[in-house]
Enzyme design. Structure first.
Site, PDB file in Angstrom:
ATOM      1  N   ASN A   1       0.818  -1.201   0.000  1.00 35.88           N
ATOM      2  CA  ASN A   1       0.000   0.000   0.000  1.00 35.88           C
ATOM      3  C   ASN A   1       0.858   1.260   0.000  1.00 35.88           C
ATOM      4  O   ASN A   1       0.499   2.264  -0.628  1.00 35.88           O
ATOM      5  CB  ASN A   1      -0.964  -0.017   1.192  1.00 35.88           C
TER       6      ASN A   1
ATOM      7  N   TYR B   1       3.269   5.574  -6.320  1.00 33.62           N
ATOM      8  CA  TYR B   1       3.441   5.221  -7.724  1.00 33.62           C
ATOM      9  C   TYR B   1       3.176   6.410  -8.653  1.00 33.62           C
ATOM     10  O   TYR B   1       3.888   6.622  -9.637  1.00 33.62           O
ATOM     11  CB  TYR B   1       2.531   4.047  -8.093  1.00 33.62           C
TER      12      TYR B   1
ATOM     13  N   HIS C   1      -5.584   7.818  -0.463  1.00 37.28           N
ATOM     14  CA  HIS C   1      -4.701   8.879  -0.952  1.00 37.28           C
ATOM     15  C   HIS C   1      -5.375   9.730  -2.027  1.00 37.28           C
ATOM     16  O   HIS C   1      -5.258  10.956  -2.029  1.00 37.28           O
ATOM     17  CB  HIS C   1      -3.413   8.267  -1.507  1.00 37.28           C
TER      18      HIS C   1
ATOM     19  N   ASP D   1     -12.723  -0.197   0.644  1.00 39.32           N
ATOM     20  CA  ASP D   1     -11.724  -1.237   0.433  1.00 39.32           C
ATOM     21  C   ASP D   1     -12.037  -2.357   1.417  1.00 39.32           C
ATOM     22  O   ASP D   1     -12.972  -2.274   2.218  1.00 39.32           O
ATOM     23  CB  ASP D   1     -10.294  -0.711   0.631  1.00 39.32           C
TER      24      ASP D   1
ATOM     25  N   HIS E   1      -6.898  -3.236 -14.040  1.00 47.08           N
ATOM     26  CA  HIS E   1      -5.704  -3.823 -14.661  1.00 47.08           C
ATOM     27  C   HIS E   1      -5.184  -5.031 -13.879  1.00 47.08           C
ATOM     28  O   HIS E   1      -4.348  -5.777 -14.380  1.00 47.08           O
ATOM     29  CB  HIS E   1      -4.602  -2.771 -14.855  1.00 47.08           C
TER      30      HIS E   1
ATOM     31  N   GLU F   1      -6.447   4.646 -15.259  1.00 45.19           N
ATOM     32  CA  GLU F   1      -5.561   3.536 -15.622  1.00 45.19           C
ATOM     33  C   GLU F   1      -4.543   3.963 -16.681  1.00 45.19           C
ATOM     34  O   GLU F   1      -4.662   5.023 -17.295  1.00 45.19           O
ATOM     35  CB  GLU F   1      -6.390   2.373 -16.200  1.00 45.19           C
TER      36      GLU F   1
ATOM     37  N   GLU G   1      -2.185  -4.564 -18.904  1.00 43.61           N
ATOM     38  CA  GLU G   1      -2.548  -3.189 -19.222  1.00 43.61           C
ATOM     39  C   GLU G   1      -3.285  -3.248 -20.558  1.00 43.61           C
ATOM     40  O   GLU G   1      -3.103  -4.186 -21.330  1.00 43.61           O
ATOM     41  CB  GLU G   1      -1.303  -2.311 -19.328  1.00 43.61           C
TER      42      GLU G   1
END
Length: 423
Positions: free
Chosen positions: A224, A230, A271, A291, A332, A361, A387
């Site tokens: 996480n 990322y 986030h 979640d 994805h 995505e 992807e």
């Protein structure tokens, strides 16, 4: 008639192509492209000095192409097989012994002796590790057994960022390295199963990636953390100039304070919703983070206006008629069949003519795809997914009863936002 004798030589006039190919091993890979690349780099360099916002990425892409063109195949083999795996080993060791924290963020050079004392590591071993870290550009050598930090090493002092390295070693690499054997076993068919994957083979487990991850709380936290960074440094969809939030989500309709504006499905630690709230503090309606309960127990410092609901996206969506449902890097992770199950639960909750689905995505270009997207595609291959290209996104959404209104993209190499409505 001429023939090869099997030892690289031949009678008559047959040319020994083996010798020619072996000569390429110590020649530049694409020498004919070098002059144009040098001109491109010069041009982008001027743009960078002129404060062009996209010049850094263009220059980085061009210099990477120049490296690939200049290096010999022998050097490329050593880079792939030796230097990159060993630099990973040196970085993870440095994280484990708190080397980067000891080196600090103040740009003051430190000796191996000082760092060995601070980390309680054998100075001979530490000197070897640091030489390789410097050779790979991770730290800077300033003298004999003396080093100072780089921006990279400074960032590695933060757990949120350095968690990527032990995560890769314990959760990604075994499955990735199993891809060749897995593809061979399955006669080189494109992987489309989430229950029979290279991850299963590499880890010798019956558990899927996320089930396996949840067995280890430390790894789950590191995953996480890695996902939270990322997209750092990229333009996000809620930024001005990317997706027109006010116009597309609010203008022309009435959203009461009790109505749900946005549901973040599989939103991890929240986030994205937190960033959305900071960028658009005055928008009406509720924000809902969803979640798995075991993920949400670790949520900290969430804006008090964001509601938290434990939810498995393979089950019925409990929030009905929201203005927008949002998925970031959810689809994805799954092959088309399971994506349709996830989407079916969202579609059933959407209000016709009102609700939207926003899918954040990667979009793999038909030509000239960037390395970040092709890299993550290979990672997705490990778990039986992929992807997707624009054509593939349209086909998937249409098969789930949705239509793509528009694919919003701010710039090359940045995640896209796929805006969908009920068909």
């Amino acid at each position: 008639m001429t023939y090869s004798n099997g030892n690289g030589s031949s009678n008559g006039s047959v040319k020994d192509t083996t010798t020619d190919v072996e000569a390429l091993a110590i020649s530049s890979n694409l020498p004919d492209t070098v002059p144009d690349l040098l001109q491109t780099i010069s041009s982008h360099g001027k743009d960078l000095l002129a404060k062009d916002a996209e010049a850094r990425l263009k220059l980085l892409e061009a210099t990477r192409s120049l490296t690939y063109a200049l290096e010999t195949p022998r050097e490329a083999i050593l880079r792939h097989c030796w230097s990159e795996p060993t630099s990973h080993a040196a970085i993870e060791t440095g994280i484990d012994i708190h080397l980067f924290s000891a080196l600090g963020i103040d740009d003051k050079p430190k000796t191996v002796a000082e760092l060995a004392e601070a980390t309680s590591v054998d100075p001979i071993l530490l000197a070897r590790l640091m030489k390789h870290l410097a050779a790979m550009g991770i730290i800077t050598e300033t003298g004999y057994n003396e080093y100072c930090p780089t921006g990279f090493s400074k960032v590695l002092t933060l757990e949120r960022y350095n968690d990527a390295f032990p995560l890769k070693n314990r959760r990604y690499i075994k499955g990735i390295m199993a891809i060749p054997a897995f593809l061979k076993k399955n006669n080189y068919q494109n992987p489309t199963s989430s229950t029979d994957t290279a991850f299963h083979m590499g880890h010798a487990t019956d558990l899927g990636f996320f089930e396996h991850l949840q067995q280890d709380p430390l790894m789950a936290r590191q995953f996480n953390n890695h996902m939270s960074v990322y997209a750092e440094g990229q333009v996000r969809w809620m930024e001005p100039g990317f997706y027109p939030v006010q116009e597309q989500l609010v203008d022309g309709i009435t959203i009461g304070e009790d109505d749900v504006l946005l549901v973040d499905i599989g939103g991890s630690f929240g986030h994205d919703l937190s960033y959305f709230r900071r960028k658009w503090p005055g928008l009406p309606g509720r924000l809902v983070l969803q979640d798995l309960p075991e993920v949400l127990v670790s949520v900290e410092n969430l804006h008090p206006s964001i509601e938290v609901i434990g939810h498995d996206f393979f089950t019925e969506q409990p929030v009905k008629g929201a203005r927008a449902y949002y998925m970031h890097y959810i689809l994805h992770d799954w092959p088309d069949e399971l994506c349709r199950k996830i989407l079916a639960n969202t579609v059933a909750a959407m209000q016709p003519g009102y609700s939207k689905l926003l899918v954040n995505e990667n979009l793999v270009l038909d030509t000239g795809a960037c390395w970040e997207n092709t890299t993550t595609d290979m990672v997705m291959m490990e778990i039986g997914s992929s992807e997707r290209t624009e054509r593939q996104w349209h086909a998937l959404m249409e098969s789930a009863g949705l239509k793509i209104v528009k694919i919003w993209t701010a710039q090359r190499n940045v995640e896209s936002l796929i805006e969908c409505e009920l068909a």
